[in-house]
Write a protein that holds these residues in place. Structure first.
Motif, PDB file in Angstrom:
ATOM      1  N   MET A   1      71.936 -11.355   7.491  1.00  0.00           N
ATOM      2  CA  MET A   1      70.526 -11.108   7.761  1.00  0.00           C
ATOM      3  C   MET A   1      69.739 -12.394   8.044  1.00  0.00           C
ATOM      4  N   ASP A   2      70.382 -13.559   7.887  1.00  0.00           N
ATOM      5  CA  ASP A   2      69.678 -14.810   8.197  1.00  0.00           C
ATOM      6  C   ASP A   2      69.182 -14.802   9.643  1.00  0.00           C
ATOM      7  N   LYS A   3      70.000 -14.251  10.543  1.00  0.00           N
ATOM      8  CA  LYS A   3      69.605 -14.203  11.950  1.00  0.00           C
ATOM      9  C   LYS A   3      68.340 -13.366  12.148  1.00  0.00           C
ATOM     10  N   LEU A   4      68.163 -12.345  11.318  1.00  0.00           N
ATOM     11  CA  LEU A   4      66.978 -11.487  11.400  1.00  0.00           C
ATOM     12  C   LEU A   4      65.712 -12.296  11.210  1.00  0.00           C
ATOM     13  N   VAL A   5      65.672 -13.082  10.154  1.00  0.00           N
ATOM     14  CA  VAL A   5      64.483 -13.898   9.878  1.00  0.00           C
ATOM     15  C   VAL A   5      64.306 -14.963  10.957  1.00  0.00           C
ATOM     16  N   GLN A   6      65.408 -15.580  11.375  1.00  0.00           N
ATOM     17  CA  GLN A   6      65.316 -16.591  12.431  1.00  0.00           C
ATOM     18  C   GLN A   6      64.738 -15.999  13.711  1.00  0.00           C
ATOM     19  N   ARG A   7      65.229 -14.821  14.068  1.00  0.00           N
ATOM     20  CA  ARG A   7      64.704 -14.162  15.271  1.00  0.00           C
ATOM     21  C   ARG A   7      63.202 -13.945  15.140  1.00  0.00           C
ATOM     22  N   PHE A   8      62.815 -13.355  14.025  1.00  0.00           N
ATOM     23  CA  PHE A   8      61.403 -13.009  13.854  1.00  0.00           C
ATOM     24  C   PHE A   8      60.522 -14.247  13.902  1.00  0.00           C
ATOM     25  N   LEU A   9      60.908 -15.293  13.186  1.00  0.00           N
ATOM     26  CA  LEU A   9      60.090 -16.508  13.175  1.00  0.00           C
ATOM     27  C   LEU A   9      59.997 -17.132  14.566  1.00  0.00           C
ATOM     28  N   ARG A  10      61.043 -16.981  15.356  1.00  0.00           N
ATOM     29  CA  ARG A  10      61.011 -17.488  16.723  1.00  0.00           C
ATOM     30  C   ARG A  10      60.108 -16.613  17.595  1.00  0.00           C
ATOM     31  N   TYR A  11      60.210 -15.309  17.441  1.00  0.00           N
ATOM     32  CA  TYR A  11      59.452 -14.391  18.296  1.00  0.00           C
ATOM     33  C   TYR A  11      57.933 -14.539  18.106  1.00  0.00           C
ATOM     34  N   VAL A  12      57.483 -14.750  16.867  1.00  0.00           N
ATOM     35  CA  VAL A  12      56.035 -14.780  16.646  1.00  0.00           C
ATOM     36  C   VAL A  12      55.380 -16.025  17.235  1.00  0.00           C
ATOM     37  N   THR A  13      56.179 -17.005  17.654  1.00  0.00           N
ATOM     38  CA  THR A  13      55.587 -18.188  18.289  1.00  0.00           C
ATOM     39  C   THR A  13      55.148 -17.908  19.722  1.00  0.00           C
ATOM     40  N   PHE A  14      55.602 -16.789  20.307  1.00  0.00           N
ATOM     41  CA  PHE A  14      55.174 -16.434  21.664  1.00  0.00           C
ATOM     42  C   PHE A  14      53.796 -15.763  21.587  1.00  0.00           C
ATOM     43  N   ASP A  15      52.873 -16.242  22.391  1.00  0.00           N
ATOM     44  CA  ASP A  15      51.529 -15.644  22.453  1.00  0.00           C
ATOM     45  C   ASP A  15      51.583 -14.462  23.419  1.00  0.00           C
ATOM     46  N   THR A  16      51.591 -13.266  22.890  1.00  0.00           N
ATOM     47  CA  THR A  16      51.751 -12.069  23.726  1.00  0.00           C
ATOM     48  C   THR A  16      50.583 -11.107  23.562  1.00  0.00           C
ATOM     49  N   GLN A  17      49.438 -11.618  23.181  1.00  0.00           N
ATOM     50  CA  GLN A  17      48.269 -10.760  23.003  1.00  0.00           C
ATOM     51  C   GLN A  17      47.924 -10.050  24.309  1.00  0.00           C
ATOM     52  N   SER A  18      47.812  -8.728  24.259  1.00  0.00           N
ATOM     53  CA  SER A  18      47.457  -7.976  25.465  1.00  0.00           C
ATOM     54  C   SER A  18      45.957  -8.059  25.726  1.00  0.00           C
ATOM     55  N   ASN A  19      45.579  -7.818  26.981  1.00  0.00           N
ATOM     56  CA  ASN A  19      44.197  -8.019  27.422  1.00  0.00           C
ATOM     57  C   ASN A  19      43.655  -6.731  28.039  1.00  0.00           C
ATOM     58  N   PRO A  20      42.783  -6.023  27.338  1.00  0.00           N
ATOM     59  CA  PRO A  20      42.283  -4.751  27.863  1.00  0.00           C
ATOM     60  C   PRO A  20      41.426  -4.898  29.110  1.00  0.00           C
ATOM     61  N   ASP A  21      40.939  -6.094  29.381  1.00  0.00           N
ATOM     62  CA  ASP A  21      40.081  -6.309  30.547  1.00  0.00           C
ATOM     63  C   ASP A  21      40.866  -6.630  31.817  1.00  0.00           C
ATOM     64  N   ASN A  22      42.189  -6.746  31.689  1.00  0.00           N
ATOM     65  CA  ASN A  22      43.029  -7.021  32.849  1.00  0.00           C
ATOM     66  C   ASN A  22      43.814  -5.759  33.190  1.00  0.00           C
ATOM     67  N   ALA A  23      43.626  -5.256  34.403  1.00  0.00           N
ATOM     68  CA  ALA A  23      44.259  -4.002  34.802  1.00  0.00           C
ATOM     69  C   ALA A  23      45.728  -4.177  35.176  1.00  0.00           C
ATOM     70  N   GLN A  24      46.195  -5.416  35.316  1.00  0.00           N
ATOM     71  CA  GLN A  24      47.583  -5.639  35.696  1.00  0.00           C
ATOM     72  C   GLN A  24      48.519  -5.309  34.538  1.00  0.00           C
ATOM     73  N   CYS A  25      49.785  -5.102  34.840  1.00  0.00           N
ATOM     74  CA  CYS A  25      50.807  -4.829  33.831  1.00  0.00           C
ATOM     75  C   CYS A  25      51.995  -5.767  34.051  1.00  0.00           C
ATOM     76  N   PRO A  26      52.330  -6.599  33.086  1.00  0.00           N
ATOM     77  CA  PRO A  26      51.656  -6.709  31.796  1.00  0.00           C
ATOM     78  C   PRO A  26      50.291  -7.384  31.935  1.00  0.00           C
ATOM     79  N   SER A  27      49.449  -7.174  30.951  1.00  0.00           N
ATOM     80  CA  SER A  27      48.067  -7.645  31.041  1.00  0.00           C
ATOM     81  C   SER A  27      47.912  -9.113  30.663  1.00  0.00           C
ATOM     82  N   SER A  28      48.999  -9.759  30.231  1.00  0.00           N
ATOM     83  CA  SER A  28      48.944 -11.182  29.895  1.00  0.00           C
ATOM     84  C   SER A  28      50.261 -11.845  30.263  1.00  0.00           C
ATOM     85  N   GLU A  29      50.196 -13.095  30.695  1.00  0.00           N
ATOM     86  CA  GLU A  29      51.389 -13.820  31.131  1.00  0.00           C
ATOM     87  C   GLU A  29      52.381 -14.015  29.994  1.00  0.00           C
ATOM     88  N   GLY A  30      51.870 -14.178  28.791  1.00  0.00           N
ATOM     89  CA  GLY A  30      52.747 -14.434  27.656  1.00  0.00           C
ATOM     90  C   GLY A  30      53.736 -13.312  27.400  1.00  0.00           C
TER      91      GLY A  30
END
Length: 409
Positions: A1-30
């Protein structure tokens, strides 16, 4: 399960906040940056049919390792984080062997307190992951992605665990209600699926709100305040009158369980024009219809009472309760319950007081209940998750995949 935590800690460093004001999909480059990273990870794991389309939908397949037919089953999570709090520069911290009391978040005065969040009292001895008090964590739903991929990696490493075809789908823009808009159900290839997007351990959900957005537009007249007598109509005053007509005891903070609500989510105010943006929620279709009729009634009453100015209402249905599409297939729920019980987890069957990709997908022909991730307090700076809960989610995915295979032997 060490890989599980490593994956998660790596994934949260990506800024993937979606943007409701952008009609494109995906709504953010991240989101696309993260999707490309995950695509390579899926390839490195040796999965089949790995594809990432230009709208940010990522799919892959773990082929069956048995010689008899078994329905293909999907596991789905979303890549974006909510617009409600920043997802940029997330700094996760691990709180080992939590023994109670306040948890300091980062270097400021922000704390995670059991006074505000009493569920912490049940988590003594657990290992928690939090952010630093300036951003959300991103467990919603990067925990789901990490759990799915860790479960798949475990199945690959343990070929003695029987399973049928497992379809994997990672979607963009779920947090702004668009996650299923361009999802290709036929290409995905599963007979049914589970979103791994729930909260505390044991949650199993196949009911969600029926949802409508309601925009109340108040029209006024703006003139110079020095010459405004009998001429100016301040739309903000009209908006305030309308909000006071809404029932105080039918708001999110005053309801729970199967109770619906009206929620004033945001407002844009000026003298000439003010817009109130509401979301309306109810578990029954008839209840939702009654709530929409109630809002129209209040608009009509206010228009009748106004000497000048005008109010209009725009209603847009968002999604419906997946219960009516999932209940005809009770084995989908039963198998998930059995998998949890086999992992010594008591299933908690409860309605989702919100929405999920699974709701839309269920109405698109892919029945899709929701399974826990082990997280808490989504969409805000007090979001956290337990490592133990994440591990239990992995075990449920593995066990569920195996039970489906054995069910059809």
């Amino acid at each position: 399960m060490d890989k599980l935590v490593q994956r998660f800690l790596r994934y949260v460093t990506f800024d993937t906040q979606s943007n409701p004001d952008n009609a494109q999909c995906p709504s953010s480059e991240g989101q696309m940056t993260f999707a490309q990273y995950l695509k390579q990870e899926l390839i490195d794991l040796g999965l089949s049919d790995v594809s990432l389309d230009h709208n940010g939908y990522l799919m892959a397949r773990l082929p069956s390792n048995i010689d008899y037919p078994v329905p293909a089953v999907g596991f789905i999570a979303h890549m974006d984080t909510a617009p409600d709090a920043s997802g940029k520069n997330v700094k996760p911290q691990i709180v080992e062997d939590y023994q109670g009391g306040d948890i300091a978040l980062g270097k400021g005065d922000e704390v995670l307190s059991p006074i505000q969040y009493p569920e912490l009292h049940k988590l003594h001895g657990h290992n928690l992951i939090t952010a630093d008090g300036t951003t959300l964590l991103g467990a919603d739903n990067k925990a789901g992605i990490a759990e799915i991929l860790t479960a798949v990696a475990h199945l690959i490493a343990n070929p003695d665990i029987a399973h049928g075809d497992i379809c994997i789908g990672f979607t963009p823009d779920e947090e702004i209600g668009r996650g299923a808009n361009l999802f290709d159900v036929e290409k995905f290839g599963a007979e049914w699926a589970y979103t791994i997007d729930g909260g505390p351990v044991g949650e199993l959900e196949y009911e969600n709100f029926n949802a409508t957005t309601a925009d109340v537009i108040c029209h006024g007249v703006n003139v110079h305040p020095g010459t405004a007598k009998d001429k100016m109509v301040n739309s903000m005053n009209i908006a305030a009158k309308f909000q006071l007509m809404m029932p105080e005891d039918e708001t999110p903070e005053a309801t729970d369980g199967y109770q619906g609500f009206y929620h004033l989510k945001s407002a844009r105010m000026s003298v000439a024009r003010s817009e109130l943006s509401y979301i309306i929620r109810d578990f029954e279709r008839d209840g939702l219809a009654q709530r929409k009729a109630f809002m129209q009634q209040k608009v009509d009453e206010l228009n009748s009472a106004l000497n000048r100015g005008k109010v209009e209402l725009k209603l847009t249905d968002s999604y419906f309760n997946m219960k009516e599409m999932v209940e005809p297939f009770p084995h989908i729920i039963d198998l998930a319950k059995q998998a949890m019980e086999a992992c010594d987890i008591e299933p908690i069957i409860k309605p989702i007081r919100g929405g999920t990709d699974g709701a839309r997908l269920s109405f698109m022909g892919l029945p899709c209940p929701n399974i826990f991730t082990g997280g808490y307090n989504f969409h805000g700076i007090h979001e956290f998750i337990t490592i133990e809960g994440m591990e239990q989610a992995v075990n449920v995915i593995v066990t569920l995949s195996n039970r489906i295979a054995l069910q059809y032997k």
